[in-house]
Design an enzyme around this catalytic site. Structure first.
Site, PDB file in Angstrom:
ATOM      1  N   ARG A   1     -22.978   7.613  21.064  1.00  0.00           N
ATOM      2  CA  ARG A   1     -21.937   6.195  21.653  1.00  0.00           C
ATOM      3  C   ARG A   1     -22.369   5.485  22.868  1.00  0.00           C
ATOM      4  O   ARG A   1     -22.930   4.216  22.166  1.00  0.00           O
ATOM      5  CB  ARG A   1     -21.125   7.144  22.797  1.00  0.00           C
ATOM      6  CG  ARG A   1     -20.104   7.735  21.959  1.00  0.00           C
ATOM      7  CD  ARG A   1     -19.407   8.505  22.422  1.00  0.00           C
ATOM      8  NE  ARG A   1     -19.996  10.206  22.033  1.00  0.00           N
ATOM      9  CZ  ARG A   1     -20.353  10.850  21.125  1.00  0.00           C
ATOM     10  NH1 ARG A   1     -19.721  10.608  20.598  1.00  0.00           N
ATOM     11  NH2 ARG A   1     -21.327  11.772  21.430  1.00  0.00           N
ATOM     12  N   THR A   2     -23.980   5.866  22.685  1.00  0.00           N
ATOM     13  CA  THR A   2     -24.289   5.132  24.504  1.00  0.00           C
ATOM     14  C   THR A   2     -25.379   4.035  23.328  1.00  0.00           C
ATOM     15  O   THR A   2     -25.333   2.642  23.716  1.00  0.00           O
ATOM     16  CB  THR A   2     -25.405   5.711  25.437  1.00  0.00           C
ATOM     17  OG1 THR A   2     -25.237   6.458  25.923  1.00  0.00           O
ATOM     18  CG2 THR A   2     -25.562   4.132  26.369  1.00  0.00           C
TER      19      THR A   2
ATOM     20  N   LYS B   1     -49.177   9.755  20.787  1.00  0.00           N
ATOM     21  CA  LYS B   1     -50.618   9.909  21.425  1.00  0.00           C
ATOM     22  C   LYS B   1     -51.098   9.683  22.843  1.00  0.00           C
ATOM     23  O   LYS B   1     -52.023   9.846  22.931  1.00  0.00           O
ATOM     24  CB  LYS B   1     -51.118   8.600  20.439  1.00  0.00           C
ATOM     25  CG  LYS B   1     -50.873   8.140  19.367  1.00  0.00           C
ATOM     26  CD  LYS B   1     -51.213   6.823  18.406  1.00  0.00           C
ATOM     27  CE  LYS B   1     -50.900   6.504  17.334  1.00  0.00           C
ATOM     28  NZ  LYS B   1     -51.141   5.107  17.033  1.00  0.00           N
TER      29      LYS B   1
ATOM     30  N   ARG C   1     -33.076   5.665  28.104  1.00  0.00           N
ATOM     31  CA  ARG C   1     -32.824   6.947  27.834  1.00  0.00           C
ATOM     32  C   ARG C   1     -33.842   7.577  28.407  1.00  0.00           C
ATOM     33  O   ARG C   1     -35.524   7.133  27.026  1.00  0.00           O
ATOM     34  CB  ARG C   1     -31.862   7.135  26.390  1.00  0.00           C
ATOM     35  CG  ARG C   1     -31.397   9.038  27.270  1.00  0.00           C
ATOM     36  CD  ARG C   1     -30.098   9.531  26.269  1.00  0.00           C
ATOM     37  NE  ARG C   1     -29.221   8.620  27.208  1.00  0.00           N
ATOM     38  CZ  ARG C   1     -28.023   8.771  26.846  1.00  0.00           C
ATOM     39  NH1 ARG C   1     -27.971   9.436  25.114  1.00  0.00           N
ATOM     40  NH2 ARG C   1     -26.296   8.568  26.504  1.00  0.00           N
TER      41      ARG C   1
ATOM     42  N   HIS D   1     -25.989   7.162  35.242  1.00  0.00           N
ATOM     43  CA  HIS D   1     -25.846   6.955  33.724  1.00  0.00           C
ATOM     44  C   HIS D   1     -24.831   6.353  33.745  1.00  0.00           C
ATOM     45  O   HIS D   1     -23.515   5.573  34.072  1.00  0.00           O
ATOM     46  CB  HIS D   1     -24.747   7.922  32.719  1.00  0.00           C
ATOM     47  CG  HIS D   1     -24.613   8.039  31.362  1.00  0.00           C
ATOM     48  ND1 HIS D   1     -25.771   6.361  31.013  1.00  0.00           N
ATOM     49  CD2 HIS D   1     -24.887   8.671  29.908  1.00  0.00           C
ATOM     50  CE1 HIS D   1     -24.695   6.193  29.528  1.00  0.00           C
ATOM     51  NE2 HIS D   1     -24.965   7.552  29.281  1.00  0.00           N
TER      52      HIS D   1
HETATM   53  C1  NCD Z   1     -23.827  11.321  27.832  1.00  0.00           C
HETATM   54  C2  NCD Z   1     -24.659  11.273  27.998  1.00  0.00           C
HETATM   55  O1  NCD Z   1     -25.719  11.640  28.054  1.00  0.00           O
HETATM   56  O2  NCD Z   1     -25.229  12.195  29.424  1.00  0.00           O
HETATM   57  N1  NCD Z   1     -23.272  11.039  26.467  1.00  0.00           N
HETATM   58  C3  NCD Z   1     -22.799   9.686  26.435  1.00  0.00           C
HETATM   59  O3  NCD Z   1     -23.811   8.995  27.110  1.00  0.00           O
HETATM   60  N2  NCD Z   1     -21.509   9.379  26.518  1.00  0.00           N
HETATM   61  C4  NCD Z   1     -22.524  13.031  28.458  1.00  0.00           C
HETATM   62  C5  NCD Z   1     -23.580  14.573  27.487  1.00  0.00           C
HETATM   63  O4  NCD Z   1     -25.007  14.270  26.742  1.00  0.00           O
HETATM   64  O5  NCD Z   1     -22.756  15.024  27.963  1.00  0.00           O
END
Ligand code: NCD
Length: 309
Positions: A57-58, A86, A107, A135
């Site tokens: 999703r993100t 590397k 991320r 997040h």
């Molecule tokens: C979450 C995350 O990556 O922190 N997912 C997201 O971005 N919607 C939640 C999760 O992984 O449980």
């Protein structure tokens, strides 16, 4: 309000006014997010997506947001295909990405990675999850969802349940909900409770804050039930994970005691925390919540790139 050029690392970097402003701009983006209206305010702009951890999703909603506003996206979702293998450092990867693009979404499995990345880029860095840290863009879409559904956030009873220790979404959300004066209840197995500094932060603001292991006790008064996945990948010992896996599962029977207008949210992906039978009830908001990532990220990209004021 000028948010041009800022990094988005922690939700606490924003003031209440700034959060409300982003949510207002996100609402204005809704018709474009749905494809009903066209926009090219980010034409000529490039977003780099650096995903060192899995994401559905993100990453896709950031890409969608950028595309809907006429911008372009470069990046990776498989660090195995990059110079990381590397031995390249995060700092060097970020130095490259900023020279190829106008904004970076990162991320990373390590808490603090986004803060570090921001030091190596004068272009905006947006934290899309740093280990068990925060997040913040998920939090903005969570707040947007609550506000859209409930009209306001102040005074609402919000229950955060699941893995409150390792879950980054609930960390940033708890800070934000405290700032916006919701009443918080934290429900988790005792080994996965919310970090003390976050419980204390909420308590110090004089809000009604409860810590519990029992979901049944808190369902009848809840306005929002925010369910999270036990973060298997963050457990140092797989045996410890097995002890708590499957602790809570929301099903229709449990919701029979709930307020009629209770909303059930989840950042997704879910494993077994919400039984699929809940999906067809009026309580289920998680798929709409995930869509809301698009208008919220559109607003944020527009603001940090100076195309929205
Ligand atoms: C979450 C995350 O990556 O922190 N997912 C997201 O971005 N919607 C939640 C999760 O992984 O449980």
């Amino acid at each position: 309000m000028k948010l041009k050029g800022i990094d988005v690392v922690s939700i606490s970097d924003f003031s209440v006014d700034e959060i409300n402003y982003i949510l207002k701009k996100a609402k204005e983006m809704l018709p474009i997010a749905k494809g009903e209206k066209k926009s090219d305010i980010l034409s000529g702009k490039i977003l780099s997506t650096l995903f060192f951890e899995p994401s559905t999703r993100t990453r896709l909603s950031f890409e969608c947001a950028m595309s809907r506003l006429g911008g372009k996206v470069i990046g990776f979702s498989e660090p195995g295909g990059t110079s990381l293998v590397k031995g390249e450092t995060l700092a060097d990867t970020v130095r490259m990405a900023k020279s190829y693009s106008d904004v970076i979404v990162l991320r990373h499995p390590h808490e603090g990675a986004a803060r570090l990345a921001a030091e190596f880029s004068e272009k905006p860095v947006i934290n899309a999850g740093d280990g068990a840290g925060q997040h913040p863009t998920q939090t903005l879409l969570d707040l947007f969802t609550i506000k859209e559904e409930k009209g306001k956030i102040e005074g609402k009873n919000v229950v955060l349940i699941g893995d409150l220790k390792y879950g980054r979404t609930v960390h940033s959300l708890a800070y934000a909900l405290t700032m916006l004066r919701a009443n918080l209840t934290f429900v988790a197995p005792s080994v996965l409770q919310m970090p003390k500094e976050i419980v204390d932060y909420a308590g110090d603001k004089g809000l009604l804050t409860r810590v519990s292991t029992s979901l049944e006790d808190v369902i009848p008064t809840a306005d929002v039930l925010y369910v999270t996945r036990i973060q298997k990948e963050r457990f140092p010992d797989p045996e410890e994970y097995k002890k708590v896996a499957g602790t809570y599962q929301i099903n229709i029977k449990m919701l029979s005691e709930a307020k009629e207008d209770l909303i059930v949210m989840h950042p997704l992906p879910r494993v077994k925390e919400i039984s699929p039978e809940v999906d067809s009830t009026s309580h289920a908001l998680y798929f709409k919540q995930a869509f809301n990532g698009v208008p919220v990220r559109m607003a944020l990209l527009g603001l940090v790139l100076g195309a929205v004021e």
